[in-house]
Design an enzyme around this catalytic site. Sequence first.
Site, PDB file in Angstrom:
ATOM      1  N   GLU A 149       4.200  -6.389   1.470  1.00  0.00           N
ATOM      2  CA  GLU A 149       3.643  -6.803   0.178  1.00  0.00           C
ATOM      3  C   GLU A 149       3.474  -5.601  -0.737  1.00  0.00           C
ATOM      4  O   GLU A 149       2.360  -5.271  -1.141  1.00  0.00           O
ATOM      5  CB  GLU A 149       2.277  -7.479   0.405  1.00  0.00           C
ATOM      6  CG  GLU A 149       2.299  -8.633   1.381  1.00  0.00           C
ATOM      7  CD  GLU A 149       0.895  -9.005   1.903  1.00  0.00           C
ATOM      8  OE1 GLU A 149      -0.094  -8.352   1.509  1.00  0.00           O
ATOM      9  OE2 GLU A 149       0.805  -9.933   2.717  1.00  0.00           O
ATOM     10  N   CYS A 186     -14.880   4.115 -28.091  1.00  0.00           N
ATOM     11  CA  CYS A 186     -16.203   4.723 -28.167  1.00  0.00           C
ATOM     12  C   CYS A 186     -16.866   4.772 -26.799  1.00  0.00           C
ATOM     13  O   CYS A 186     -17.848   4.071 -26.529  1.00  0.00           O
ATOM     14  CB  CYS A 186     -17.047   3.956 -29.172  1.00  0.00           C
ATOM     15  SG  CYS A 186     -16.252   3.993 -30.784  1.00  0.00           S
ATOM     16  N   GLY A 202       0.768  -1.236   0.000  1.00  0.00           N
ATOM     17  CA  GLY A 202       0.000   0.000   0.000  1.00  0.00           C
ATOM     18  C   GLY A 202       0.796   1.281   0.000  1.00  0.00           C
ATOM     19  O   GLY A 202       0.210   2.371  -0.023  1.00  0.00           O
TER      20      GLY A 202
END
Length: 433
Positions: free
Chosen positions: A289, A357, A239
């Site tokens: 992590e 689109c 994080g």
Amino acid sequence: MHDFRIKSGRLHCEGVALEALARERGTPLYVYSQHTITDHFQKLDRALADLPDHLVCYAMKANSNAAVLRLLANLGGGFDIVSAGELYRVVRAGGDPRRCVFAGVGKREEEIRYALEQGIYSFNVESAPEIGRINKVAVALGRRAPIAIRINPNVEAGTHAKITTGTYENKFGIAIEDVAAVYARAARLPGIRIRGVQMHIGSQITSVAPFVKAVKKALPLVKKLQALYNIEFFSIGGGIGIVYDPALESATPGWWRRNPKARTWLTPRRYAENIVPLLAPLGLRVLIEPGRFIVGNAGVLVTQVQYVKSTPEKTFVIVDAGMNDLIRPIFYDSYHQIVPLRKTRGTLVADVVGPICESGDYFAKGRRLAAVREGDYLALLSAGAYGFVMASNYNSRPLAAEVLVNGTRHAVVRERQTQADLVRGESLAEWLK
Ligand SMILES: *Cc1c(COP(=O)(O)O)cnc(C)c1O
């Protein structure tokens, strides 16, 4: 910080001029700097040196290219995986399953079986029923599955709602109040071996406070688990945020300069200074992590301007990359700095949009850019994490190629998809033939 720099009026990745690379390999093109990835991994690894037993498990969902995995495996990294497919990639890239931790709320039986057979380090369990399933699969294989429970500490990470994971609004982990009881039940199961405890509170966290708060909140429980089950590790998740704000300002007199307003961010040192003193006394193995921190600023998406279109309201710079190549701006409202690959004069204010689109197919709105023209190339910076891995074939657009740069060398580490690739596996129903 990163190895994308201006040299003689050209943007380079390490020693490779990106414009020449784009001409040679085509666009859209993801380009990664090996040196930056290495540097980020090592900065974190070294910052944790005061935790003698630590392991950096790269959260590979951020960028799972085989070359990136091999590089990190060579550096001694482990991997945070979220599917059997990711474990397959690790194994194929020469990574060590014994350094893999397996997160995710929806692990299927066959994924659990495969991970057990490969001998992963730990299943990071996200619910009570998951433990039952892991136990069942392990017993059938005559094994004990190593597990850690993911604590949901109910802490606000101060980040975007789509990447907040550690509050009771989120589907992740087990509520901190309930964790002890779930461990107690797990301890009685014949196919389960309690190995650790884990948490992960969110992504793109730019101050150390939420990490400190979550670790402090978890500590009493962690100590209790140590006493009861002799756990060997505590994973504090990933994080760590990165700078997406412009580090460079383009199209100013003298062309690019350091942007004085670029926000300061969470450095590995700052992170470690605050976290390590809390963890060191435990004497546990500590895992982190990180995903984005390692690869985010190590990659750019190179694209070519197709048209510059003016309407009575605004100017659109239409490029050949689309939201199928990089979905972050529309999905997370994220900012990516957009810079030309060569020196240009003057500026314009435009929306930078792709060919898809959808009105959501944009990379920037009302952005002051270098005055680019048809055929010029642009780089979207900080696209190394959650970039290519989230790409799709929407609008039947082949997936972009990926290139790894190492000094003056480069290698295509993923071929651009062809049109044949687009229809691979499709067939007509027999009754339509
Ligand atoms: C996504 C994720 C990470 C990595 O998050 P980053 O913000 O990229 O560091 C770490 N651990 C778990 C369990 C995750 O799901």
